[in-house]
Design a protein around this motif. Structure first.
Motif, PDB file in Angstrom:
ATOM      1  N   THR A 118     -52.373  35.790 -60.809  1.00  0.00           N
ATOM      2  CA  THR A 118     -51.238  36.397 -60.110  1.00  0.00           C
ATOM      3  C   THR A 118     -51.122  35.787 -58.721  1.00  0.00           C
ATOM      4  O   THR A 118     -52.114  35.720 -57.982  1.00  0.00           O
ATOM      5  CB  THR A 118     -51.433  37.918 -60.003  1.00  0.00           C
ATOM      6  OG1 THR A 118     -51.700  38.439 -61.302  1.00  0.00           O
ATOM      7  CG2 THR A 118     -50.197  38.580 -59.441  1.00  0.00           C
ATOM      8  N   ARG A 172     -44.611  39.284 -56.400  1.00  0.00           N
ATOM      9  CA  ARG A 172     -45.815  38.880 -57.127  1.00  0.00           C
ATOM     10  C   ARG A 172     -45.400  38.357 -58.496  1.00  0.00           C
ATOM     11  O   ARG A 172     -44.628  38.994 -59.215  1.00  0.00           O
ATOM     12  CB  ARG A 172     -46.783  40.056 -57.246  1.00  0.00           C
ATOM     13  CG  ARG A 172     -47.318  40.507 -55.896  1.00  0.00           C
ATOM     14  CD  ARG A 172     -48.347  41.610 -56.027  1.00  0.00           C
ATOM     15  NE  ARG A 172     -49.594  41.155 -56.613  1.00  0.00           N
ATOM     16  CZ  ARG A 172     -50.542  40.467 -55.957  1.00  0.00           C
ATOM     17  NH1 ARG A 172     -50.356  40.145 -54.684  1.00  0.00           N
ATOM     18  NH2 ARG A 172     -51.646  40.108 -56.539  1.00  0.00           N
ATOM     19  N   GLU A 197     -45.812  40.925 -62.367  1.00  0.00           N
ATOM     20  CA  GLU A 197     -47.268  40.863 -62.445  1.00  0.00           C
ATOM     21  C   GLU A 197     -47.756  41.615 -63.674  1.00  0.00           C
ATOM     22  O   GLU A 197     -47.003  42.397 -64.261  1.00  0.00           O
ATOM     23  CB  GLU A 197     -47.899  41.421 -61.169  1.00  0.00           C
ATOM     24  CG  GLU A 197     -47.560  42.858 -60.851  1.00  0.00           C
ATOM     25  CD  GLU A 197     -48.265  43.338 -59.592  1.00  0.00           C
ATOM     26  OE1 GLU A 197     -49.365  42.840 -59.313  1.00  0.00           O
ATOM     27  OE2 GLU A 197     -47.705  44.198 -58.896  1.00  0.00           O
ATOM     28  N   GLU A 219     -48.503  35.367 -55.051  1.00  0.00           N
ATOM     29  CA  GLU A 219     -47.430  36.012 -54.289  1.00  0.00           C
ATOM     30  C   GLU A 219     -46.503  34.933 -53.746  1.00  0.00           C
ATOM     31  O   GLU A 219     -46.946  34.015 -53.048  1.00  0.00           O
ATOM     32  CB  GLU A 219     -48.014  36.837 -53.141  1.00  0.00           C
ATOM     33  CG  GLU A 219     -46.958  37.679 -52.460  1.00  0.00           C
ATOM     34  CD  GLU A 219     -47.563  38.763 -51.570  1.00  0.00           C
ATOM     35  OE1 GLU A 219     -46.857  39.200 -50.659  1.00  0.00           O
ATOM     36  OE2 GLU A 219     -48.722  39.141 -51.791  1.00  0.00           O
TER      37      GLU A 219
END
Length: 606
Positions: free
Chosen positions: A394, A401, A268, A396
């Motif tokens: 971003t 992530r 991330e 998941e």
């Protein structure tokens, strides 16, 4: 037991005594020895020496010296072919290769195995080069090139032992290649009509992926087709395989894999800003930090005010650099090196998203997607050095992530297949299967024709080339017949790797194809319209569901790309003809005299 004969010649009449000696030597090898009685008998029995052939203990006929060199080259090449032959097909065995860096690679992909092996023999290198060329052109069927070339060389060795010259074999193979490619053209059973149909693409990819990942071919073919269609340009011929990427995330199972539109990075963003849209992008290959001076210096600070001003000067210098970048319109920074804490503070303050990408390959690929130029200095880029990105966000995926760069532009659209799996080796092998599938799509954009798989096309080629060989005059007939026989290695290997009785399966395949050929010949005489009938597609059934070991490949949807099979036949034949034309390998020795000074090999011993 060796018997030694001694004799003393009589000066007056030596011939009878010489005759007796020769007769005693030759009597073990002659059924009816002729008694020696006169000089006339000697004249009639002396030619018997020419009819005596010494027994060869090794059962290897004598060859010319050049044939011996060719046979040694053939042995070296067949060793390579035998290494990868068992990896052919859906039930092909995996190999564990430990490369020169002590990295373990587990795969059944011939191109990967040969890339990691250090092949030293020059003739065997020719085979490896042919396989690499197939990988570059088609991205698939590399194993077919090696296995077919190895079998062609084995048949060539038989012909050399029969007494044929290598030039005659090479000439026969060249003619047979033309016949085989012509026969392959007639074996089309299907073609990809609509390249934008996910179902049609998945059907074409099933066999390609099954060769690497048997059992998961339906799921993976669907994912690859989905990813390819997400980036397919208006003109399919311009499809770029680099637009489909693979990201491997450990954990979960393969069925949790998914397709994400955009470029995915397995980390991330570093700062507090996690999302940006329609932003200008700056790519820096240098560290985003205060530049270090080349020389060391000592600063003498006399009071607290000087200390405060010293740190303030550093901060204001960094803030000025970040403000300059912000004022140029950049809202996303991609760093190819470290990002300092002070720089990160000001980047967050100015609302700039920062992500570190330490891989040079990934950085280069991202530059081509966003249209940016990597900068080696910290500062505001010129307008033509900036890139554009539609969305940076971003997500998941399975507890990890990841950052997605999504581009809506047609020419630079990217799709990423996120693979999940338990081990890194398994994920690497799945990635190779996906790469083969994407390359197969590129091949389909050139030539959408399909031929039956499971060894059915090879059996048809054997029949058609053998039929032509029967009508061919001269010594080329033997080479063309052996060329046809070499294709038998594909169905035989498929049957053996599936645990079937290869001899029995091949007998059934020959029976089915020969009876079909006879029907075709008889129907051609009676009805000319029968030429439009589709070719027979009986191949090897690795599942062996009905106990015969054979199936209809067309009905089962086992289809191979004609263009990749055609390239494999061409490259295998060319490499074999090249190897057969080599009669001597000359390795240049290093010249004498003093050696040039080189680096000390023990420089690090201290």
């Amino acid at each position: 037991m060796t018997t030694t004969h001694t004799f003393r010649p009589n000066r007056q009449s030596p011939l009878p005594q010489i005759d007796e000696y020769l007769q005693s030597c030759l009597s073990p090898f002659l059924e009816h020895p002729t008694p020696a009685c006169s000089s006339q008998a000697t004249k009639s029995t002396l030619p018997l020496q020419n009819t005596f052939t010494p027994t060869n203990t090794n059962n290897i006929p004598s060859h010319d010296s050049e044939d011996g060199a060719v046979i040694r080259n053939i042995d070296a090449c067949r060793t390579i072919a035998q290494t990868v032959q068992t990896s052919l097909g859906p039930y092909g065995r995996n190999k564990i290769v430990i490369n020169h860096l002590q990295k373990m690679i587990l795969t059944n992909d011939a191109a990967t195995i040969l890339r990691e092996l250090e092949v030293v023999h020059p003739a065997a290198k020719l085979l490896v080069m042919a396989s690499q060329q197939q990988e570059a052109e088609m991205g698939d069927a590399t194993n077919l090139v090696i296995v077919l070339a190895g079998e062609l060389l084995k048949k060539a060795e038989d012909l050399i032992r029969m007494g044929l010259k290598t030039s005659e074999i090479a000439k026969g193979y060249e003619r047979a290649q033309g016949f085989a490619l012509k026969a392959l053209e007639e074996l089309e059973v299907e073609r990809v009509e609509d390249i934008r149909s996910q179902a049609e693409l998945a059907k074409a990819l099933r066999t390609v992926i099954a060769a690497k990942q048997s059992g998961n071919e339906d799921f993976l073919a669907d994912k690859v087709a989905e990813a390819v269609l997400a980036v397919m340009p208006k003109n399919p011929y311009n499809f770029n395989v680099d637009n489909v990427r693979v990201v491997k995330i450990m954990g979960g199972g393969l069925e949790q894999s998914k397709v994400v539109k955009g470029m995915v990075f397995g980390r991330e963003p570093d700062g507090s800003i996690k999302k940006a849209s329609n932003a200008k992008v700056g790519v820096y290959s240098c560290p985003i930090d205060i530049s270090q001076t080349e020389t060391k210096g000592t600063v003498l600070l006399k009071n607290s005010k000087e200390l405060l001003d010293f740190s303030k000067g550093e901060e204001s210098q960094m803030e000025a650099a970040i403000k300059e970048i912000h004022d140029s319109g950049i809202r996303v920074i991609v760093a190819g090196a470290t990002v300092g804490e002070l720089a990160m503070h000001y980047l967050n303050r100015y609302g700039i998203l920062v992500i570190k990408i330490l891989s040079k390959f990934e950085l280069r690929r991202l530059c081509s997607v966003v249209g940016a130029t990597p900068l080696a200095r910290l500062g505001a880029p010129m307008p033509d050095e900036m890139g554009d990105i539609s969305v940076v966000e971003t997500l998941e995926i399975g507890g990890d992530r990841v950052t997605v760069f999504r581009q809506e532009n047609d020419s630079t659209r990217t799709a990423t297949i996120v693979l999940r799996g338990a081990t890194q080796n398994h994920l690497d092998d799945v990635e190779r299967a996906v790469d083969d599938g994407v390359n197969a799509i590129k091949a389909i954009t050139r030539d959408p024709r399909m031929v039956p798989g499971a060894g059915a096309a090879e059996m048809q080629i054997i029949d058609k080339v053998n039929a032509i060989a029967e009508k061919t005059p001269g010594l080329s007939q033997y080479a063309i017949k052996k060329y046809a026989e070499a294709f038998e290695v594909i169905p035989r290997t498929l049957a053996e790797s599936a645990g079937l009785d290869a001899t029995e399966v091949l007998a059934r395949l020959y029976t089915a194809h020969n009876s079909y050929q006879q029907q075709q010949n008889s129907s051609k005489k009676t009805d000319s319209s029968s030429e439009d009938e589709s070719p027979i597609a009986i191949g090897v059934d690795i599942e062996n569901e009905d106990g015969t070991g054979t199936l209809d490949a067309e009905e089962e949807g086992i289809l191979d790309l004609m263009v990749s099979k055609s390239w494999a036949i061409k490259l295998a034949t060319e490499s074999v003809r090249t190897i057969l034309s080599v009669d001597q390998i000359i390795v240049a020795r290093q010249a004498g005299g003093p050696k040039p000074p080189g680096p000390n090999p023990n420089w690090d011993d201290d």
